[in-house]
Write a protein that holds these residues in place. Sequence first.
Motif, short mmCIF file in Angstrom:
data_model
loop_
_atom_site.label_atom_id
_atom_site.label_comp_id
_atom_site.label_asym_id
_atom_site.label_seq_id
_atom_site.Cartn_x
_atom_site.Cartn_y
_atom_site.Cartn_z
N THR A 1 38.44 41.94 46.62
CA THR A 1 39.37 40.84 46.85
C THR A 1 39.44 40.02 45.57
O THR A 1 38.42 39.71 44.96
N ILE A 2 40.65 39.70 45.17
CA ILE A 2 40.85 38.84 44.01
C ILE A 2 41.69 37.65 44.46
O ILE A 2 42.70 37.81 45.16
N THR A 3 41.24 36.45 44.14
CA THR A 3 41.98 35.23 44.44
C THR A 3 42.41 34.60 43.13
O THR A 3 41.59 34.40 42.24
N VAL A 4 43.69 34.33 43.02
CA VAL A 4 44.27 33.71 41.83
C VAL A 4 44.74 32.32 42.22
O VAL A 4 45.47 32.17 43.19
N ASN A 5 44.30 31.31 41.47
CA ASN A 5 44.75 29.94 41.73
C ASN A 5 45.21 29.34 40.41
O ASN A 5 44.40 28.98 39.56
N SER B 1 42.90 31.93 31.62
CA SER B 1 43.20 32.22 30.21
C SER B 1 42.40 33.40 29.66
O SER B 1 42.71 33.88 28.58
N GLN B 2 41.39 33.87 30.38
CA GLN B 2 40.61 35.03 29.94
C GLN B 2 41.40 36.33 30.06
O GLN B 2 41.02 37.32 29.46
N PHE B 3 42.46 36.31 30.84
CA PHE B 3 43.22 37.53 31.10
C PHE B 3 44.34 37.69 30.07
O PHE B 3 44.92 36.71 29.62
N SER B 4 44.63 38.93 29.74
CA SER B 4 45.73 39.21 28.83
C SER B 4 47.05 38.77 29.48
O SER B 4 47.14 38.66 30.71
N ILE B 5 48.03 38.52 28.65
CA ILE B 5 49.34 38.12 29.16
C ILE B 5 49.90 39.19 30.10
O ILE B 5 50.46 38.87 31.14
N SER B 6 49.71 40.47 29.76
CA SER B 6 50.24 41.54 30.63
C SER B 6 49.55 41.53 32.00
O SER B 6 50.20 41.75 33.02
N THR B 7 48.25 41.27 32.04
CA THR B 7 47.55 41.19 33.32
C THR B 7 47.98 39.95 34.11
O THR B 7 48.21 40.02 35.31
N GLN B 8 48.13 38.82 33.43
CA GLN B 8 48.62 37.62 34.10
C GLN B 8 49.99 37.88 34.73
O GLN B 8 50.22 37.55 35.90
N ARG B 9 50.88 38.47 33.97
CA ARG B 9 52.22 38.76 34.49
C ARG B 9 52.16 39.73 35.66
O ARG B 9 52.88 39.58 36.65
N GLY B 10 51.30 40.75 35.54
CA GLY B 10 51.16 41.72 36.62
C GLY B 10 50.67 41.07 37.91
O GLY B 10 51.17 41.38 39.00
N GLU C 1 45.67 52.10 44.11
CA GLU C 1 47.01 51.62 44.42
C GLU C 1 47.75 51.19 43.16
O GLU C 1 48.95 51.41 43.03
N ASN C 2 47.02 50.52 42.26
CA ASN C 2 47.68 49.96 41.08
C ASN C 2 46.69 49.97 39.91
O ASN C 2 45.58 49.43 40.03
N GLU C 3 47.10 50.54 38.80
CA GLU C 3 46.25 50.64 37.61
C GLU C 3 45.81 49.28 37.08
O GLU C 3 44.77 49.14 36.44
N MET C 4 46.62 48.25 37.33
CA MET C 4 46.29 46.90 36.87
C MET C 4 44.91 46.46 37.35
O MET C 4 44.19 45.77 36.64
N PHE C 5 44.52 46.89 38.56
CA PHE C 5 43.25 46.44 39.11
C PHE C 5 42.06 47.07 38.39
O PHE C 5 40.97 46.52 38.36
N SER C 6 42.27 48.22 37.79
CA SER C 6 41.24 48.84 36.95
C SER C 6 41.21 48.17 35.58
O SER C 6 40.15 47.85 35.05
N LYS C 7 42.39 47.93 35.02
CA LYS C 7 42.50 47.27 33.71
C LYS C 7 41.87 45.88 33.74
O LYS C 7 41.19 45.46 32.81
N LEU C 8 42.09 45.17 34.83
CA LEU C 8 41.53 43.83 35.00
C LEU C 8 40.01 43.87 34.88
O LEU C 8 39.40 43.04 34.20
N GLN C 9 39.38 44.86 35.50
CA GLN C 9 37.92 45.00 35.43
C GLN C 9 37.47 45.32 34.00
O GLN C 9 36.42 44.86 33.57
#
Length: 91
Positions: free
Chosen positions: A32-36, A63-72, A11-19
Motif C-alpha cells: 500500500t502506498i499513500t500519497v499526501n 521531493s525524493q521521487f523523480s518527476i516521472s514517478t511523481q507524474r505517474g 500491474e504497473n512497472e512504476m511500482f517497481s521503479k518507485l522501490q
Amino acid sequence: MAFSILANVNENEMFSKLQEELEIEPKLESYTITVNVSDQDELNQYVVIGDELDPTSPRYSWSQFSISTQRGLLSYTGPTGKNIHTKAKHC
C-alpha cells in the motif's frame, strides 16, 4: 490531494521503479502506498509505504521521487487507487 494505491509490480512497472528510487530491499511484490500532497508547503508533502497510521511504516518526502514517478502517481487511474478526503485541523 491525498490518495492510496494498493500497488502491485505486476500491474504497473512504476511500482517497481518507485522501490528502486527509494532503494527498498528486498523488493515488495505488492504494498500500500499513500500519497499526501495536499499541503502547499513542500516540506509537508509525503509518501508512506504501508499503513499510514503505523508509526513503523516508512515515510518519504514527495521531493525524493523523480518527476516521472511523481507524474505517474498523480495520474494513476488503475482499479486499486482510492482518494482520501482529509479535513484541515484548526486550533
